[in-house]
Design an enzyme around this catalytic site. Structure first.
Site, short mmCIF file in Angstrom:
data_model
loop_
_atom_site.label_atom_id
_atom_site.label_comp_id
_atom_site.label_asym_id
_atom_site.label_seq_id
_atom_site.Cartn_x
_atom_site.Cartn_y
_atom_site.Cartn_z
N HIS A 1 116.82 77.47 177.21
CA HIS A 1 117.16 76.88 175.91
C HIS A 1 115.94 77.00 175.00
CE1 HIS A 1 119.46 74.41 173.18
NE2 HIS A 1 118.35 73.75 172.92
N ASP B 1 123.19 71.70 178.21
CA ASP B 1 121.74 71.47 178.14
C ASP B 1 121.27 70.15 178.77
OD1 ASP B 1 121.53 73.88 176.70
OD2 ASP B 1 121.92 72.85 174.82
#
Length: 186
Positions: A103, A144
């Site tokens: 990410h 995430d």
């Protein structure tokens, strides 16, 4: 021999970097690149290195077609490198702690649905952050939110645009992502 399976949706600079990193490694092989985008540049990058590709749609991802193809390849690690769809729970359940994602921010900041690529960098810029970075994490059922494996920060006080931030993030991704994958798989 350890096998890596890559998933990507876009240009695939991280995928190409990972393929290059392992191309002369006798202990690790990139067995395939899977993409949900038939027009993704990542497919051309994979073919340049003779890495087989698989393109699938949302139905195939969720109805077991993609899982069947994954099982046939028997990967030791599944790597999401710019894959934009939420990963299905039935695949996560089959491969616990064997699916990782990168990410482009220091999670838990700037994560979640819709937070990818330039959306992240623009949000970081808009909030006048002085640093950002990358997070490599295990994939779970939420965007995430999987357990962190690695984070690296970078100062962005000199960045005036989201593109400048993106360039710094890409440098971090290319430097650290293959090394972390190698540590996890070997």
């Amino acid at each position: 021999m350890k096998k890596i399976l890559l998933f990507a949706s876009g240009s695939g600079s991280n995928v190409e970097n990972i393929i290059q990193y392992f191309k002369n490694n006798d202990d690790v092989i990139v067995v395939s690149v899977f993409s949900n985008n038939i027009n993704a540049k990542v497919l051309d990058r994979a073919l340049k290195y003779n890495v087989p590709t698989v393109v699938f749609n949302k139905e195939e991802l969720h109805d077991g077609v993609v899982l069947k193809k994954i099982i046939e390849l028997q990967p030791d690690l599944i790597v999401l490198a710019g894959f934009l769809w939420k990963f299905p729970e039935h695949i996560i359940a089959k491969y616990p702690n064997k699916i990782i994602n990168i990410h482009p921010a220091l999670l838990p900041k700037y994560g979640g649905k819709g937070m990818y690529g330039m959306h992240v960098h623009q949000a970081v810029l808009n909030n006048h952050e002085i640093e950002t970075g990358i997070t490599i994490h295990y994939v779970n059922e939420n965007y995430d939110e999987g357990e962190f494996i690695f984070q690296k920060s970078v100062n962005i006080e000199d960045c005036k645009t989201a593109e400048e931030i993106a360039n710094k993030i890409h440098s971090l991704e290319h430097k650290y992502f293959p090394k972390i994958i190698c540590n996890l798989i070997t």
